[in-house]
Design a protein around this motif. Structure first.
Motif, PDB file in Angstrom:
ATOM      1  N   THR A 173      -8.064   5.208  -4.002  1.00  0.00           N
ATOM      2  CA  THR A 173      -8.276   4.110  -3.055  1.00  0.00           C
ATOM      3  C   THR A 173      -8.558   2.777  -3.731  1.00  0.00           C
ATOM      4  O   THR A 173      -7.944   1.754  -3.386  1.00  0.00           O
ATOM      5  CB  THR A 173      -9.429   4.466  -2.092  1.00  0.00           C
ATOM      6  OG1 THR A 173      -9.059   5.615  -1.340  1.00  0.00           O
ATOM      7  CG2 THR A 173      -9.720   3.311  -1.157  1.00  0.00           C
ATOM      8  N   TYR A 183      -5.495   7.371   0.859  1.00  0.00           N
ATOM      9  CA  TYR A 183      -5.649   7.656  -0.564  1.00  0.00           C
ATOM     10  C   TYR A 183      -7.003   8.246  -0.969  1.00  0.00           C
ATOM     11  O   TYR A 183      -7.155   8.683  -2.116  1.00  0.00           O
ATOM     12  CB  TYR A 183      -5.399   6.380  -1.377  1.00  0.00           C
ATOM     13  CG  TYR A 183      -3.950   5.937  -1.383  1.00  0.00           C
ATOM     14  CD1 TYR A 183      -3.018   6.555  -2.214  1.00  0.00           C
ATOM     15  CD2 TYR A 183      -3.512   4.890  -0.578  1.00  0.00           C
ATOM     16  CE1 TYR A 183      -1.697   6.151  -2.241  1.00  0.00           C
ATOM     17  CE2 TYR A 183      -2.180   4.468  -0.595  1.00  0.00           C
ATOM     18  CZ  TYR A 183      -1.279   5.109  -1.427  1.00  0.00           C
ATOM     19  OH  TYR A 183       0.045   4.697  -1.446  1.00  0.00           O
ATOM     20  N   SER A 197       0.846  -1.204   0.000  1.00  0.00           N
ATOM     21  CA  SER A 197       0.000   0.000   0.000  1.00  0.00           C
ATOM     22  C   SER A 197       0.874   1.244   0.000  1.00  0.00           C
ATOM     23  O   SER A 197       0.525   2.271  -0.591  1.00  0.00           O
ATOM     24  CB  SER A 197      -0.927   0.001   1.219  1.00  0.00           C
ATOM     25  OG  SER A 197      -0.185  -0.014   2.436  1.00  0.00           O
ATOM     26  N   TYR A 212      -5.796  -7.750   5.777  1.00  0.00           N
ATOM     27  CA  TYR A 212      -6.358  -7.086   4.597  1.00  0.00           C
ATOM     28  C   TYR A 212      -7.455  -6.103   4.997  1.00  0.00           C
ATOM     29  O   TYR A 212      -7.537  -4.988   4.445  1.00  0.00           O
ATOM     30  CB  TYR A 212      -6.915  -8.106   3.599  1.00  0.00           C
ATOM     31  CG  TYR A 212      -7.705  -7.443   2.498  1.00  0.00           C
ATOM     32  CD1 TYR A 212      -7.066  -6.690   1.508  1.00  0.00           C
ATOM     33  CD2 TYR A 212      -9.102  -7.519   2.473  1.00  0.00           C
ATOM     34  CE1 TYR A 212      -7.796  -6.043   0.520  1.00  0.00           C
ATOM     35  CE2 TYR A 212      -9.831  -6.873   1.490  1.00  0.00           C
ATOM     36  CZ  TYR A 212      -9.170  -6.135   0.513  1.00  0.00           C
ATOM     37  OH  TYR A 212      -9.899  -5.494  -0.454  1.00  0.00           O
ATOM     38  N   GLU A 249      -5.742  -3.177   6.285  1.00  0.00           N
ATOM     39  CA  GLU A 249      -5.042  -2.499   5.191  1.00  0.00           C
ATOM     40  C   GLU A 249      -6.014  -1.733   4.305  1.00  0.00           C
ATOM     41  O   GLU A 249      -5.679  -0.671   3.763  1.00  0.00           O
ATOM     42  CB  GLU A 249      -4.254  -3.529   4.362  1.00  0.00           C
ATOM     43  CG  GLU A 249      -3.069  -2.964   3.620  1.00  0.00           C
ATOM     44  CD  GLU A 249      -1.978  -2.439   4.535  1.00  0.00           C
ATOM     45  OE1 GLU A 249      -1.082  -1.751   4.014  1.00  0.00           O
ATOM     46  OE2 GLU A 249      -2.013  -2.681   5.756  1.00  0.00           O
ATOM     47  N   SER A 250      -7.214  -2.245   4.161  1.00  0.00           N
ATOM     48  CA  SER A 250      -8.235  -1.538   3.392  1.00  0.00           C
ATOM     49  C   SER A 250      -8.594  -0.213   4.065  1.00  0.00           C
ATOM     50  O   SER A 250      -8.739   0.825   3.402  1.00  0.00           O
ATOM     51  CB  SER A 250      -9.490  -2.404   3.248  1.00  0.00           C
ATOM     52  OG  SER A 250      -9.228  -3.540   2.453  1.00  0.00           O
ATOM     53  N   ILE A 261      -3.042  -4.121  -3.513  1.00  0.00           N
ATOM     54  CA  ILE A 261      -2.710  -4.870  -2.294  1.00  0.00           C
ATOM     55  C   ILE A 261      -3.327  -6.264  -2.329  1.00  0.00           C
ATOM     56  O   ILE A 261      -2.729  -7.217  -1.793  1.00  0.00           O
ATOM     57  CB  ILE A 261      -3.108  -4.099  -1.013  1.00  0.00           C
ATOM     58  CG1 ILE A 261      -4.606  -3.855  -0.938  1.00  0.00           C
ATOM     59  CG2 ILE A 261      -2.338  -2.791  -0.920  1.00  0.00           C
ATOM     60  CD1 ILE A 261      -5.045  -3.187   0.379  1.00  0.00           C
ATOM     61  N   VAL A 286      -5.523   1.236  -5.351  1.00  0.00           N
ATOM     62  CA  VAL A 286      -4.565   0.714  -4.375  1.00  0.00           C
ATOM     63  C   VAL A 286      -5.069  -0.603  -3.800  1.00  0.00           C
ATOM     64  O   VAL A 286      -4.286  -1.537  -3.582  1.00  0.00           O
ATOM     65  CB  VAL A 286      -4.307   1.735  -3.252  1.00  0.00           C
ATOM     66  CG1 VAL A 286      -3.317   1.176  -2.234  1.00  0.00           C
ATOM     67  CG2 VAL A 286      -3.783   3.042  -3.826  1.00  0.00           C
ATOM     68  N   LYS A 287      -6.369  -0.724  -3.559  1.00  0.00           N
ATOM     69  CA  LYS A 287      -6.920  -1.972  -3.025  1.00  0.00           C
ATOM     70  C   LYS A 287      -6.690  -3.138  -3.984  1.00  0.00           C
ATOM     71  O   LYS A 287      -6.407  -4.261  -3.553  1.00  0.00           O
ATOM     72  CB  LYS A 287      -8.408  -1.805  -2.718  1.00  0.00           C
ATOM     73  CG  LYS A 287      -8.682  -0.980  -1.473  1.00  0.00           C
ATOM     74  CD  LYS A 287     -10.167  -0.930  -1.169  1.00  0.00           C
ATOM     75  CE  LYS A 287     -10.459  -0.158   0.105  1.00  0.00           C
ATOM     76  NZ  LYS A 287     -11.908  -0.100   0.420  1.00  0.00           N
ATOM     77  N   THR A 331      -5.723   2.155   3.574  1.00  0.00           N
ATOM     78  CA  THR A 331      -5.727   2.656   2.203  1.00  0.00           C
ATOM     79  C   THR A 331      -6.732   3.781   2.037  1.00  0.00           C
ATOM     80  O   THR A 331      -6.458   4.808   1.409  1.00  0.00           O
ATOM     81  CB  THR A 331      -6.023   1.502   1.227  1.00  0.00           C
ATOM     82  OG1 THR A 331      -4.963   0.530   1.307  1.00  0.00           O
ATOM     83  CG2 THR A 331      -6.135   2.003  -0.203  1.00  0.00           C
TER      84      THR A 331
END
Length: 326
Positions: free
Chosen positions: A252, A246, A169, A235, A238-239, A259, A255-256, A242
């Motif tokens: 966003t 972003y 990310s 995850y 991380e979402s 990742i 980027v998802k 993100t």
């Protein structure tokens, strides 16, 4: 005096002419061949590009590099110490020593970027934010908890998830700028780091697979289910991270995808099937172009450059690994 230690085992000198696992030797050679330092990259050449970025874009770069610094610090300070507890060979420990040093180089590299692009006050704010942000701290604490309390194989799996998934990310932004012909020297450092992490994740994943394949089937099933559970928890976090970073520039969803693609790579390094449907074809082509850009800023005195091919993402057997390393 010679009798003082007669009842203690002899200390063994490492013998690189007697290799137990060829992968240790190949990995050592690969890592030493691609040795680099941030001081060789002319970061100040990116200042003109930096001045063209909006305040939101500068905020993104600072925050993702702050987060990457924290994760590299975790890897250099805690991960390798944990992985050393279950080495199979002396040569594996030597490889881990190399990995630990390069993780410290990675962490320092971000400070070199900050000192070039940011004021002292901005740098202090970046580190304050990094050291207090709950989402960054969650992933660091989650991984470190596994290092401290998990089994040897769980620790290896956690390291691979960090190396092959959680960094990405943060990597998206500089690769995106590189694909748009901006911040080329900053991105050069990121590409060098990605090159290292590709080897780190593949090598530790290989060591994980050796131990995993020795387990009885029921323990394999339990460990595999645990890996998928941990990855999905990471995850979800991380979402959110993100979105936090972003959303302000509308990147966003791109980027998802990136990742998720790298989460699959982490699983494949461990010898497991992908969890998400995303493939390289789904990743923003500007970012993939940034990754695939060839050698630049070559140092003709030391013969060190950044031209490279990223490691294959398939779960590899010994012969496959040997071909990749060559």
């Amino acid at each position: 005096m010679t009798s003082e230690f007669k009842n203690t085992p002899n200390y063994e000198a490492i013998n690189w002419n007697n290799i137990e696992d060829l992968i240790d030797k190949l990995t050592w050679e690969k890592l030493t061949e691609q040795f680099w330092l941030d001081t060789r990259i002319p970061l100040s050449n990116d200042l003109d590009d930096w001045r063209t970025l909006s305040a939101n874009e500068k905020d993104i770069v600072g925050k993702v590099f702050g987060g990457l610094t924290l994760l590299d610090t975790l890897q250099s300070e805690d991960a390798i110490e944990r992985l050393r507890q279950s080495v199979r060979t002396q040569h594996e420990e030597a490889v881990l020593n190399n990995i630990q040093f390069m993780e410290s180089v990675h962490a320092k590299s971000y400070s070199s970027i900050f000192s070039t692009l940011n004021s002292k006050a901005e740098i202090e704010e970046i580190f304050r934010w990094t050291n207090s942000n709950e989402l960054i701290q969650y992933k660091a604490k989650k991984i470190n908890d596994i290092y401290k309390n998990g089994t040897d194989l769980q620790a290896k799996a956690a390291s691979v998830l960090l190396e092959s998934f959680l960094f990405y990310s943060g990597f998206f932004a500089p690769l995106y700028y590189l694909g748009n012909n901006k911040l080329a020297n900053v991105a050069e450092i990121i590409k060098l780091i990605i090159r290292d992490e590709s080897v780190h994740g593949t090598y530790i994943g290989y060591k994980f697979q050796l131990g995993y394949n020795e387990l009885p089937e029921n323990e394999q099933d339990d460990l595999k289910a645990w890996v998928y559970e941990v990855l999905f928890e990471l995850y979800q976090n991380e979402s959110q991270f993100t979105q936090l970073i972003y959303d302000q520039v509308g990147w966003t969803e791109k980027v998802k995808v990136f990742i998720r693609y790298n989460a699959n790579k982490a699983l494949q390094n461990l010898g497991f099937d992908p969890l998400f449907p995303d493939t390289a074809e789904d990743v923003d082509p500007i970012v993939m172009n940034g990754i695939s850009t060839g050698t630049s800023n070559h140092d003709f005195f030391s013969q060190v450059g950044n031209g490279y091919l990223l490691g294959a993402v398939e779960a590899m057997q010994n012969d496959d690994y040997t071909k990749w390393m060559n």
